[in-house]
Design a protein around this motif. Structure first.
Motif, PDB file in Angstrom:
ATOM      1  N   VAL A   1       0.750  -1.140  -0.061  1.00  0.00           N
ATOM      2  CA  VAL A   1       0.057  -0.080  -0.228  1.00  0.00           C
ATOM      3  C   VAL A   1       0.870   1.220  -0.018  1.00  0.00           C
ATOM      4  O   VAL A   1       0.628   2.229  -0.770  1.00  0.00           O
ATOM      5  CB  VAL A   1      -0.926   0.078   1.163  1.00  0.00           C
ATOM      6  N   VAL A   2       2.066   1.295   0.783  1.00  0.00           N
ATOM      7  CA  VAL A   2       3.025   2.519   0.823  1.00  0.00           C
ATOM      8  C   VAL A   2       3.488   2.527  -0.228  1.00  0.00           C
ATOM      9  O   VAL A   2       3.641   3.796  -0.887  1.00  0.00           O
ATOM     10  CB  VAL A   2       3.902   2.240   1.869  1.00  0.00           C
ATOM     11  N   ALA A   3       4.023   1.583  -0.977  1.00  0.00           N
ATOM     12  CA  ALA A   3       4.499   1.569  -2.464  1.00  0.00           C
ATOM     13  C   ALA A   3       3.473   2.320  -3.467  1.00  0.00           C
ATOM     14  O   ALA A   3       3.950   3.124  -4.416  1.00  0.00           O
ATOM     15  CB  ALA A   3       5.110   0.137  -2.922  1.00  0.00           C
ATOM     16  N   LEU A   4       2.411   1.750  -3.541  1.00  0.00           N
ATOM     17  CA  LEU A   4       1.363   2.223  -4.223  1.00  0.00           C
ATOM     18  C   LEU A   4       0.880   3.800  -4.127  1.00  0.00           C
ATOM     19  O   LEU A   4       0.677   4.476  -5.199  1.00  0.00           O
ATOM     20  CB  LEU A   4       0.062   1.433  -4.188  1.00  0.00           C
ATOM     21  N   ARG A   5       1.146   4.137  -2.755  1.00  0.00           N
ATOM     22  CA  ARG A   5       0.864   5.571  -2.625  1.00  0.00           C
ATOM     23  C   ARG A   5       1.880   6.128  -3.130  1.00  0.00           C
ATOM     24  O   ARG A   5       1.762   7.431  -3.627  1.00  0.00           O
ATOM     25  CB  ARG A   5       0.784   5.727  -1.250  1.00  0.00           C
ATOM     26  N   ALA A   6       3.090   5.907  -3.129  1.00  0.00           N
ATOM     27  CA  ALA A   6       4.202   6.813  -3.507  1.00  0.00           C
ATOM     28  C   ALA A   6       4.059   6.629  -5.200  1.00  0.00           C
ATOM     29  O   ALA A   6       4.416   7.691  -5.790  1.00  0.00           O
ATOM     30  CB  ALA A   6       5.577   5.947  -3.127  1.00  0.00           C
ATOM     31  N   ALA A   7       3.678   5.540  -5.757  1.00  0.00           N
ATOM     32  CA  ALA A   7       3.473   5.446  -7.247  1.00  0.00           C
ATOM     33  C   ALA A   7       2.466   6.386  -7.612  1.00  0.00           C
ATOM     34  O   ALA A   7       2.481   7.018  -8.514  1.00  0.00           O
ATOM     35  CB  ALA A   7       3.474   4.213  -7.640  1.00  0.00           C
ATOM     36  N   VAL A   8       1.338   6.569  -6.924  1.00  0.00           N
ATOM     37  CA  VAL A   8       0.374   7.452  -7.123  1.00  0.00           C
ATOM     38  C   VAL A   8       0.616   8.714  -7.222  1.00  0.00           C
ATOM     39  O   VAL A   8       0.481   9.624  -7.953  1.00  0.00           O
ATOM     40  CB  VAL A   8      -1.005   6.929  -6.511  1.00  0.00           C
ATOM     41  N   ALA A   9       1.528   9.186  -6.052  1.00  0.00           N
ATOM     42  CA  ALA A   9       1.758  10.492  -5.924  1.00  0.00           C
ATOM     43  C   ALA A   9       2.655  10.970  -6.891  1.00  0.00           C
ATOM     44  O   ALA A   9       2.578  12.087  -7.633  1.00  0.00           O
ATOM     45  CB  ALA A   9       2.657  10.716  -4.531  1.00  0.00           C
ATOM     46  N   TRP A  10       3.795   9.925  -7.409  1.00  0.00           N
ATOM     47  CA  TRP A  10       4.633  10.429  -8.705  1.00  0.00           C
ATOM     48  C   TRP A  10       3.745  10.365  -9.969  1.00  0.00           C
ATOM     49  O   TRP A  10       3.885  11.457 -10.891  1.00  0.00           O
ATOM     50  CB  TRP A  10       5.361   9.323  -8.857  1.00  0.00           C
ATOM     51  N   ALA A  11       2.668   9.553 -10.180  1.00  0.00           N
ATOM     52  CA  ALA A  11       1.842   9.747 -11.340  1.00  0.00           C
ATOM     53  C   ALA A  11       1.108  10.909 -11.501  1.00  0.00           C
ATOM     54  O   ALA A  11       0.947  11.688 -12.307  1.00  0.00           O
ATOM     55  CB  ALA A  11       0.857   8.562 -11.125  1.00  0.00           C
TER      56      ALA A  11
ATOM     57  N   GLU B   1       2.307  13.884  -9.968  1.00  0.00           N
ATOM     58  CA  GLU B   1       3.351  14.854 -10.116  1.00  0.00           C
ATOM     59  C   GLU B   1       3.652  14.805 -11.920  1.00  0.00           C
ATOM     60  O   GLU B   1       3.677  15.900 -12.376  1.00  0.00           O
ATOM     61  CB  GLU B   1       4.496  14.536  -9.667  1.00  0.00           C
ATOM     62  N   ALA B   2       3.819  13.601 -12.399  1.00  0.00           N
ATOM     63  CA  ALA B   2       4.156  13.584 -14.000  1.00  0.00           C
ATOM     64  C   ALA B   2       2.906  14.066 -14.697  1.00  0.00           C
ATOM     65  O   ALA B   2       3.220  14.845 -15.533  1.00  0.00           O
ATOM     66  CB  ALA B   2       4.363  11.993 -14.133  1.00  0.00           C
ATOM     67  N   THR B   3       1.688  13.559 -14.309  1.00  0.00           N
ATOM     68  CA  THR B   3       0.684  14.243 -15.022  1.00  0.00           C
ATOM     69  C   THR B   3       0.412  15.603 -15.125  1.00  0.00           C
ATOM     70  O   THR B   3       0.022  16.119 -16.018  1.00  0.00           O
ATOM     71  CB  THR B   3      -0.767  13.378 -14.610  1.00  0.00           C
ATOM     72  N   ALA B   4       0.661  15.884 -13.766  1.00  0.00           N
ATOM     73  CA  ALA B   4       0.445  17.321 -13.562  1.00  0.00           C
ATOM     74  C   ALA B   4       1.451  18.317 -14.422  1.00  0.00           C
ATOM     75  O   ALA B   4       1.116  19.335 -15.180  1.00  0.00           O
ATOM     76  CB  ALA B   4       0.433  17.960 -12.167  1.00  0.00           C
TER      77      ALA B   4
ATOM     78  N   LEU C   1       1.257  29.107 -13.788  1.00  0.00           N
ATOM     79  CA  LEU C   1       0.364  28.035 -13.900  1.00  0.00           C
ATOM     80  C   LEU C   1       0.856  26.816 -13.395  1.00  0.00           C
ATOM     81  O   LEU C   1       0.020  25.868 -13.004  1.00  0.00           O
ATOM     82  CB  LEU C   1      -0.301  28.048 -15.261  1.00  0.00           C
ATOM     83  N   ASP C   2       2.110  26.386 -13.338  1.00  0.00           N
ATOM     84  CA  ASP C   2       2.757  25.113 -12.870  1.00  0.00           C
ATOM     85  C   ASP C   2       2.251  24.956 -11.502  1.00  0.00           C
ATOM     86  O   ASP C   2       1.769  23.988 -11.324  1.00  0.00           O
ATOM     87  CB  ASP C   2       3.996  25.450 -13.052  1.00  0.00           C
ATOM     88  N   ALA C   3       2.321  25.764 -10.554  1.00  0.00           N
ATOM     89  CA  ALA C   3       1.876  25.699  -9.263  1.00  0.00           C
ATOM     90  C   ALA C   3       0.351  25.222  -9.394  1.00  0.00           C
ATOM     91  O   ALA C   3      -0.235  24.345  -8.265  1.00  0.00           O
ATOM     92  CB  ALA C   3       2.347  27.002  -8.426  1.00  0.00           C
ATOM     93  N   TYR C   4      -0.410  25.813 -10.255  1.00  0.00           N
ATOM     94  CA  TYR C   4      -1.896  25.777 -10.096  1.00  0.00           C
ATOM     95  C   TYR C   4      -2.249  24.359 -10.514  1.00  0.00           C
ATOM     96  O   TYR C   4      -2.953  23.608  -9.715  1.00  0.00           O
ATOM     97  CB  TYR C   4      -2.558  26.650 -11.093  1.00  0.00           C
ATOM     98  N   PHE C   5      -1.495  23.834 -11.666  1.00  0.00           N
ATOM     99  CA  PHE C   5      -1.655  22.414 -12.050  1.00  0.00           C
ATOM    100  C   PHE C   5      -1.134  21.401 -11.226  1.00  0.00           C
ATOM    101  O   PHE C   5      -1.489  20.165 -11.081  1.00  0.00           O
ATOM    102  CB  PHE C   5      -1.304  22.320 -13.560  1.00  0.00           C
ATOM    103  N   ALA C   6       0.065  21.412 -10.888  1.00  0.00           N
ATOM    104  CA  ALA C   6       0.995  20.785 -10.132  1.00  0.00           C
ATOM    105  C   ALA C   6       0.518  20.366  -8.704  1.00  0.00           C
ATOM    106  O   ALA C   6       0.828  19.186  -8.184  1.00  0.00           O
ATOM    107  CB  ALA C   6       2.430  21.082 -10.326  1.00  0.00           C
ATOM    108  N   ARG C   7      -0.158  21.268  -8.134  1.00  0.00           N
ATOM    109  CA  ARG C   7      -0.433  21.190  -6.753  1.00  0.00           C
ATOM    110  C   ARG C   7      -1.946  21.723  -6.314  1.00  0.00           C
ATOM    111  O   ARG C   7      -2.405  20.809  -5.599  1.00  0.00           O
ATOM    112  CB  ARG C   7       0.498  22.396  -5.907  1.00  0.00           C
ATOM    113  N   TYR C   8      -2.297  22.888  -7.065  1.00  0.00           N
ATOM    114  CA  TYR C   8      -3.623  23.157  -6.264  1.00  0.00           C
ATOM    115  C   TYR C   8      -4.641  22.335  -6.764  1.00  0.00           C
ATOM    116  O   TYR C   8      -5.638  21.834  -5.995  1.00  0.00           O
ATOM    117  CB  TYR C   8      -3.806  24.585  -6.860  1.00  0.00           C
ATOM    118  N   LEU C   9      -4.820  22.107  -8.432  1.00  0.00           N
ATOM    119  CA  LEU C   9      -5.857  21.209  -8.750  1.00  0.00           C
ATOM    120  C   LEU C   9      -5.965  19.854  -8.342  1.00  0.00           C
ATOM    121  O   LEU C   9      -7.056  19.399  -7.916  1.00  0.00           O
ATOM    122  CB  LEU C   9      -5.894  21.451 -10.213  1.00  0.00           C
ATOM    123  N   PRO C  10      -4.717  19.244  -8.146  1.00  0.00           N
ATOM    124  CA  PRO C  10      -4.688  17.748  -7.770  1.00  0.00           C
ATOM    125  C   PRO C  10      -5.321  17.743  -5.862  1.00  0.00           C
ATOM    126  O   PRO C  10      -6.002  17.133  -6.000  1.00  0.00           O
ATOM    127  CB  PRO C  10      -3.372  17.418  -7.648  1.00  0.00           C
TER     128      PRO C  10
END
Length: 551
Positions: free
Chosen positions: A67-77, A79-82, A126-135
């Motif tokens: 579960v911890v590994a999956l949480r890390a993978a989701v967080a990375w995904a 960031e990459a998507t954003a 807009l980087d901060a908006y898409f990478a941080r705020y919207l997610p």
């Protein structure tokens, strides 16, 4: 505090895919948070109450690690998507902005400094908006909902406590966000003004030095920079204090839940496994909302820039005709142009084919405005311009401009070779490639460019800096004239072509103009008597009749 601006969906198609991916990843992350809390509560209870050893806990530990590994993978995904989405949105917005500004034409859009700041630094925010705020905005909705759904059957009291205290965070965020948004907007406006002022100072630095005013302008830039620094620090102070308020509120809410859980656990109304589950999940319910507030401050500048971009994109384009390009007599029929409440141009005149007409008068009388009207850059408030009896408003402006050679008062040369600057526009979608017999070097010779190009290291392939850095003012004028020769247009518009030139250079440029004017209709804005002497007829704009019909 604003959610997603719906105009982003309209102007940036990549936002839709990104939002769908963000929601999917948010749901997965919420499920993983609940799964992690459940596994932790089960493992801790098994150790302290049942005395389980490592072997008995192996399945739980393996599941927890997964579960911890999956949480890390989701967080990375996320960031990459954003990052990908932000880059795509910025690219699309920049393209639309540049295309819209070009379609608006000179004088209808924002100042150059404001547009430059918006398209570069502004949209980058807009980087901060898409990478941080919207997610985080999506997680702030999904995570508390999933957490409360898991807690409800386990502990109704704790669930009700969280449901009652959770709305307090958005309320305080909204109150703080209103003030923060206004502060960020003031900061971005001041940055835009500073950029525009600095651009003006750099462009006119030579003139300022000649008249001894460079020091005064340097003091103005220092003053505006100090104001920008003070406003930036004030905005940061508001951001830090608002984050403190949200952290304190969330901490008190979690403490309230923890006290209730502790009292019921001691009294025996709650078992250890449920108590641990509630204590682990309670902070997770508040965390996304707290982070929304923190990330909002980082994205506020990007939101302000996006609103400015939308304001430009929603500026209506001037009406454009679709008719074919006419030829014949050019008539300014009672043309009046106003600028900031005053009459900038009043003109009634006729220009016959093949005629050279000079527009004269003091600075500010409307000579350049008359040329802009003929080019379609300015729409008259009264009257009309006809060519061969056809109203120019019914003609396709792009097609009309292909038959006009225009040399502004200060022609701009781009970073590139002299050859590329002379051939500017040819071979693009707007202007077809040069036909046989039309040669850059021949046009350069006609304009007198060969007199200095031969002495340069690489001749016509010598690379210039921005704005023709590496050439004198007279040399830049002759390169611009070479463009007009190469265009071979039937109508030539020249705006003070010998301005700021010494007598010898001006004589060379006028000789080239005399050659260019042969067999063409030429309208030139002129101050110099010797340039006016080239004209067949002179129109003094200060002597134009007053139109009673125009208020």
């Amino acid at each position: 505090m604003k959610p997603l601006d719906p105009r982003l969906l309209r102007y940036a198609r990549g936002t839709r895919t990104y939002l769908a991916a963000t929601v999917a990843l948010g749901v997965l992350l919420a499920v993983l948070i609940v799964g992690q809390a459940t596994l932790l509560a089960h493992g801790i209870t098994a150790v302290f109450l049942d005395g389980a050893d490592v072997r008995a806990l192996t399945p739980t530990l393996v599941a927890l690690a997964a579960v911890v590994a999956l949480r890390a993978a989701v967080a990375w995904a996320q960031e990459a998507t954003a990052a990908r989405s932000s880059a795509a949105v910025k690219r699309e917005l920049r393209g639309r902005l540049l295309a819209h500004l070009a379609a608006l034409g000179p004088g209808r859009g924002p100042d150059t400094g404001a547009a430059t700041t918006l398209i570069t630094r502004g949209l980058d925010a807009l980087d901060a908006y898409f990478a941080r705020y919207l997610p985080q905005l999506v997680l702030a909705v999904l995570v508390p909902a999933v957490v409360l759904a898991r807690m409800l059957p386990a502990d109704l009291t704790a669930t009700v406590t969280i449901v009652l205290t959770l709305p307090l965070i958005p309320v305080f965020m909204a109150l703080v966000g209103l003030h923060t948004e206004a502060a960020n907007r003031r900061q971005f406006r001041l940055l835009t003004r500073l950029s525009h002022h600095f651009l003006d100072v750099v462009a006119g630095l030579t003139t300022l030095k000649i008249f001894g005013r460079a020091g005064a302008q340097a003091a103005n830039i220092r003053r505006v920079s100090a104001e920008q620094r003070r406003l930036t620090m004030r905005t940061l102070r508001v951001a830090f204090l608002s984050s403190l308020v949200l952290e304190l509120l969330a901490t008190l809410s979690v403490a309230l839940v923890a006290v209730g859980v502790g009292l019921r656990l001691v009294s025996g109304h709650l078992d250890l496994s449920t108590a641990l589950l509630v204590l682990i999940l309670a902070p997770e319910a508040y965390l996304p909302l707290r982070q929304v507030g923190a990330h909002y401050h980082a994205s506020a500048e990007g939101l302000a820039a996006a609103e400015d971009a939308f304001a430009i994109l929603e500026t209506p384009l001037p009406a454009a005709g679709t008719g074919p390009v006419p030829r014949g007599t050019i008539v300014f029929d009672d043309v009046v142009v106003r600028y900031r409440g005053r009459v900038a141009l009043r003109l009634t005149a006729t220009v016959e084919p093949g005629e050279i007409v000079a527009l004269t008068g003091p600075s500010g009388c409307g000579k350049s405005t008359a040329l802009d009207v003929l080019l379609g850059f300015v729409t008259p408030h009264h009257g009309r311009v006809t060519v061969g009896g056809v109203d120019l408003t019914t003609v396709d402006p792009a097609a009309w401009r292909t038959g006009v050679a225009w040399m502004p008062q200060r022609p701009y040369l781009f970073a590139g070779t002299i050859r590329e600057n002379i051939a500017l526009g040819h071979g693009t979608a707007a202007t077809p490639p040069l036909p046989p017999g039309r040669d850059v070097v021949a046009a350069a010779r006609s304009a007198g460019v060969d007199s200095f190009a031969a002495a340069l290291p690489d001749g016509y392939d010598t690379v210039l800096g921005d704005d023709g850095a590496g050439l004198s003012a007279g040399q830049r004028q002759r390169v611009a004239l070479a463009r007009a020769f190469l265009r071979d247009a039937p109508v030539v518009l020249l705006d003070e072509p010998t301005a700021n030139l010494d007598t010898a250079t001006a004589d060379d440029v006028m000789a080239a103009i005399r050659h260019l004017a042969h067999g063409r209709t030429v309208i030139l804005a002129a101050h110099r008597p010797e340039l006016i002497a080239l004209a067949d007829r002179v129109i003094d704009l200060t002597a134009q009749p007053v139109l009673v019909s125009v208020s």
